[in-house]
Design a protein around this motif. Structure first.
Motif, mmCIF file in Angstrom:
data_model
loop_
_atom_site.group_PDB
_atom_site.id
_atom_site.type_symbol
_atom_site.label_atom_id
_atom_site.label_comp_id
_atom_site.label_asym_id
_atom_site.label_seq_id
_atom_site.Cartn_x
_atom_site.Cartn_y
_atom_site.Cartn_z
ATOM 1 N N HIS A 4 92.499 -116.744 -1.887
ATOM 2 C CA HIS A 4 92.519 -117.968 -1.095
ATOM 3 C C HIS A 4 93.520 -117.787 0.043
ATOM 4 N N HIS A 5 93.051 -117.951 1.285
ATOM 5 C CA HIS A 5 93.911 -117.808 2.453
ATOM 6 C C HIS A 5 94.038 -119.167 3.139
ATOM 7 N N HIS A 6 95.273 -119.609 3.348
ATOM 8 C CA HIS A 6 95.529 -120.860 4.064
ATOM 9 C C HIS A 6 96.079 -120.493 5.435
ATOM 10 N N LEU A 7 95.227 -120.656 6.451
ATOM 11 C CA LEU A 7 95.524 -120.137 7.790
ATOM 12 C C LEU A 7 95.867 -121.250 8.782
ATOM 13 N N LYS A 8 96.416 -122.366 8.294
ATOM 14 C CA LYS A 8 96.827 -123.523 9.092
ATOM 15 C C LYS A 8 95.619 -124.283 9.637
ATOM 16 N N GLU A 9 94.899 -123.689 10.581
ATOM 17 C CA GLU A 9 93.724 -124.379 11.143
ATOM 18 C C GLU A 9 92.483 -124.234 10.271
ATOM 19 N N MET A 10 92.575 -123.420 9.227
ATOM 20 C CA MET A 10 91.403 -123.132 8.408
ATOM 21 C C MET A 10 91.849 -122.682 7.013
ATOM 22 N N ASP A 11 91.088 -123.107 5.999
ATOM 23 C CA ASP A 11 91.257 -122.574 4.649
ATOM 24 C C ASP A 11 90.061 -121.687 4.341
ATOM 25 N N VAL A 12 90.339 -120.558 3.702
ATOM 26 C CA VAL A 12 89.295 -119.574 3.418
ATOM 27 C C VAL A 12 89.424 -119.108 1.975
ATOM 28 N N SER A 13 88.298 -119.022 1.282
ATOM 29 C CA SER A 13 88.253 -118.428 -0.054
ATOM 30 C C SER A 13 87.280 -117.260 -0.032
ATOM 31 N N ILE A 14 87.675 -116.164 -0.674
ATOM 32 C CA ILE A 14 86.845 -114.943 -0.684
ATOM 33 C C ILE A 14 86.649 -114.477 -2.122
ATOM 34 N N TYR A 15 85.401 -114.180 -2.442
ATOM 35 C CA TYR A 15 85.047 -113.604 -3.738
ATOM 36 C C TYR A 15 84.465 -112.221 -3.486
ATOM 37 N N LYS A 16 84.918 -111.230 -4.266
ATOM 38 C CA LYS A 16 84.430 -109.861 -4.089
ATOM 39 C C LYS A 16 84.282 -109.194 -5.442
ATOM 40 N N VAL A 17 83.114 -108.593 -5.693
ATOM 41 C CA VAL A 17 82.881 -107.898 -6.956
ATOM 42 C C VAL A 17 81.987 -106.693 -6.692
ATOM 43 N N ALA A 18 82.242 -105.606 -7.401
ATOM 44 C CA ALA A 18 81.420 -104.401 -7.272
ATOM 45 C C ALA A 18 80.137 -104.536 -8.078
ATOM 46 N N LYS A 19 79.136 -103.790 -7.682
ATOM 47 C CA LYS A 19 77.893 -103.697 -8.446
ATOM 48 C C LYS A 19 78.209 -103.308 -9.884
ATOM 49 N N LYS A 20 77.497 -103.912 -10.817
ATOM 50 C CA LYS A 20 77.742 -103.647 -12.233
ATOM 51 C C LYS A 20 77.640 -102.141 -12.504
ATOM 52 N N GLY A 21 78.669 -101.586 -13.160
ATOM 53 C CA GLY A 21 78.692 -100.159 -13.476
ATOM 54 C C GLY A 21 79.462 -99.317 -12.480
ATOM 55 N N ASN A 22 79.820 -99.896 -11.300
ATOM 56 C CA ASN A 22 80.580 -99.157 -10.285
ATOM 57 C C ASN A 22 82.061 -99.516 -10.356
ATOM 58 N N TRP A 23 82.908 -98.549 -10.048
ATOM 59 C CA TRP A 23 84.353 -98.809 -10.071
ATOM 60 C C TRP A 23 84.859 -99.395 -8.759
ATOM 61 N N CYS A 24 84.044 -99.287 -7.687
ATOM 62 C CA CYS A 24 84.481 -99.798 -6.393
ATOM 63 C C CYS A 24 83.331 -100.506 -5.689
ATOM 64 N N SER A 25 83.690 -101.353 -4.746
ATOM 65 C CA SER A 25 82.702 -102.089 -3.955
ATOM 66 C C SER A 25 82.520 -101.432 -2.597
#
Length: 200
Positions: A4-25
């Motif tokens: 969650h980023h609070h950037l004063k003029e804007m709030d932003v939420s980011i979700y990130k997940v790798a493909k099932k079975g992978n160690w990285c995205s």
């Protein structure tokens, strides 16, 4: 991973997940606030795994160093670095505080939807293709924005359906919107990154 980023003029939420079975995205994102603008960018390296991740991170490194430039020029500089990589699809949004305009530049299938305070939606038209180091033309769309505008930007790992639009018509904070969106989603069949923002 959720941030969650609070950037004063804007709030932003980011979700990130790798493909099932992978160690990285193979997805990557970047947000920055300056005195004059907020920039949000998302890249998806072609395919998945480490090579896709490397290509997406190269694009984000360029943006971190060149974010003060116009979005079309940033896109071109990212493209110049893609030779010898998997390549990426990329969307860049730049919210200018003075003009109250968003510069939207895109290549490929990173989707983006804007919702005004009444819940009416606008979906800018993406450009087909991907960045690979080959010469390309870029089109920047300019979109007006105001207080309480909500937007979502997401990679192709998200299965977005018409019922999901209802989530963004409510006057909620991005954290809650993200929770509501993810509650009804199955585990990722591909790398998935979702960025939800709201102008304050």
């Amino acid at each position: 991973m959720i941030e969650h980023h609070h950037l004063k003029e804007m709030d932003v939420s980011i979700y990130k997940v790798a493909k099932k079975g992978n160690w990285c995205s193979g997805d990557s994102f970047y947000t920055i606030r300056t005195e004059n603008y907020i920039l949000c960018a998302m890249a998806d390296g072609l395919g998945s795994g480490e090579e896709a991740m490397n290509a997406a991170e190269i694009a984000m490194d360029v943006i971190k160093n060149e974010h003060e430039l116009d979005t079309g020029t940033i896109m071109d500089k990212c493209n110049q670095k893609m030779g010898g990589t998997r390549g990426v699809v990329l969307t860049i949004l730049k919210f200018d505080f003075t003009s109250k305009m968003i510069d939207y530049t895109n290549v490929g299938n990173i989707s983006c939807i804007f919702y005004d305070p009444t819940g009416k939606l606008f979906r800018p038209v993406p450009v087909r293709g991907y960045l690979s180091g080959k010469r390309m033309k870029y089109r920047t769309q300019r979109i007006p924005f105001s207080k309480d505008v909500v937007f979502i930007m997401y990679s192709d790992g998200l299965a977005f359906n018409p019922n999901d639009h209802k989530i963004f018509a409510r006057s909620e904070i991005p954290e809650q919107m993200m929770t509501n969106l993810l509650d009804n989603k199955a585990s990722a069949k591909d790398d998935t990154t979702i960025l939800i923002g709201k102008v304050n």
